[in-house]
Design a protein around this motif. Structure first.
Motif, mmCIF file in Angstrom:
data_model
loop_
_atom_site.group_PDB
_atom_site.id
_atom_site.type_symbol
_atom_site.label_atom_id
_atom_site.label_comp_id
_atom_site.label_asym_id
_atom_site.label_seq_id
_atom_site.Cartn_x
_atom_site.Cartn_y
_atom_site.Cartn_z
ATOM 1 N N LYS A 110 0.807 4.131 -3.175
ATOM 2 C CA LYS A 110 0.660 5.587 -3.065
ATOM 3 C C LYS A 110 1.721 6.311 -3.883
ATOM 4 O O LYS A 110 1.522 7.436 -4.318
ATOM 5 C CB LYS A 110 0.764 6.029 -1.603
ATOM 6 N N GLU A 111 2.864 5.632 -4.111
ATOM 7 C CA GLU A 111 3.947 6.201 -4.910
ATOM 8 C C GLU A 111 3.817 5.831 -6.387
ATOM 9 O O GLU A 111 4.692 6.152 -7.195
ATOM 10 C CB GLU A 111 5.293 5.690 -4.379
ATOM 11 N N GLY A 112 2.748 5.099 -6.744
ATOM 12 C CA GLY A 112 2.546 4.696 -8.134
ATOM 13 C C GLY A 112 3.372 3.493 -8.548
ATOM 14 O O GLY A 112 3.646 3.307 -9.724
ATOM 15 N N ARG A 113 3.773 2.675 -7.575
ATOM 16 C CA ARG A 113 4.579 1.484 -7.880
ATOM 17 C C ARG A 113 3.810 0.230 -7.470
ATOM 18 O O ARG A 113 3.154 0.203 -6.428
ATOM 19 C CB ARG A 113 5.903 1.522 -7.119
ATOM 20 N N GLU A 161 9.427 -5.065 -7.446
ATOM 21 C CA GLU A 161 8.593 -4.145 -8.204
ATOM 22 C C GLU A 161 8.293 -4.692 -9.587
ATOM 23 O O GLU A 161 9.181 -5.217 -10.270
ATOM 24 C CB GLU A 161 9.280 -2.782 -8.325
ATOM 25 N N THR A 195 7.264 -3.804 -13.341
ATOM 26 C CA THR A 195 7.227 -2.710 -14.304
ATOM 27 C C THR A 195 6.912 -3.301 -15.675
ATOM 28 O O THR A 195 7.016 -4.509 -15.884
ATOM 29 C CB THR A 195 8.569 -1.958 -14.361
ATOM 30 N N ALA A 203 -4.297 4.284 -2.731
ATOM 31 C CA ALA A 203 -4.189 4.195 -4.185
ATOM 32 C C ALA A 203 -4.514 2.760 -4.568
ATOM 33 O O ALA A 203 -3.934 1.815 -4.032
ATOM 34 C CB ALA A 203 -2.791 4.578 -4.638
ATOM 35 N N TRP A 216 0.819 -1.211 0.000
ATOM 36 C CA TRP A 216 0.000 0.000 0.000
ATOM 37 C C TRP A 216 0.851 1.258 0.000
ATOM 38 O O TRP A 216 0.493 2.260 -0.630
ATOM 39 C CB TRP A 216 -0.985 -0.013 1.164
ATOM 40 N N THR A 217 1.984 1.230 0.670
ATOM 41 C CA THR A 217 2.892 2.380 0.656
ATOM 42 C C THR A 217 3.425 2.617 -0.755
ATOM 43 O O THR A 217 3.443 3.745 -1.252
ATOM 44 C CB THR A 217 4.059 2.165 1.642
ATOM 45 N N ALA A 218 3.847 1.551 -1.427
ATOM 46 C CA ALA A 218 4.345 1.669 -2.803
ATOM 47 C C ALA A 218 3.239 2.119 -3.751
ATOM 48 O O ALA A 218 3.479 2.900 -4.672
ATOM 49 C CB ALA A 218 4.943 0.341 -3.264
#
Length: 136
Positions: free
Chosen positions: A23-26, A58, A60, A128, A19-21
């Protein structure tokens, strides 16, 4: 559709990094340092070898629609229907499938195998929420 309506996710020790990531869009998925397996959602234990602790990796790049459903039910006031919810898998990441709403494509045009990119939209409680955008 306003994704800020609804119930905020329950954040646990295992899901907090996700959830922290977000919020950073990751987009993070759980990664096992013992056997290398990856999975989603995070549970704090490897689904393959049962090792603890786990870490995160992550994601991508593009994914592909693995499965989909088109929702015609108005579950919340003001919810625009129909909309598509897709289950997306990512090349080179067996076992990782992430669900989310599909944006940028009429629901009747969604298909299995369609290329998508991960994104995030505002959700309830200031979280997010993962969603996907069709790649044309």
């Amino acid at each position: 559709m306003d994704a800020t309506t609804g119930i905020p996710p329950a954040v646990t020790e295992e899901t907090e990094p996700f959830w922290t990531a977000a919020k950073e869009g990751r987009l993070l998925v759980e990664h096992c340092p013992a056997c290398g397996a990856e999975s989603f959602p995070p549970r704090g234990i490897c689904r393959s070898c049962r090792a603890r602790p786990t870490g995160f990796a992550e994601v991508t790049g593009r994914g592909e629609v693995y499965s989909l459903t088109v929702n015609h039910q108005r579950w919340l006031p003001g919810l625009e229907v129909p909309y598509a919810v897709v289950l997306v898998e990512f090349p080179g990441r067996p076992g990782v499938r992430v669900a989310g709403r599909l944006r940028g494509c009429p629901p009747e045009e969604v298909s299995v195998g369609m290329a998508v990119e991960v994104g995030f939209e505002p959700g309830p409680g200031g979280f997010a929420i993962p969603s996907f955008t069709a790649v044309r």
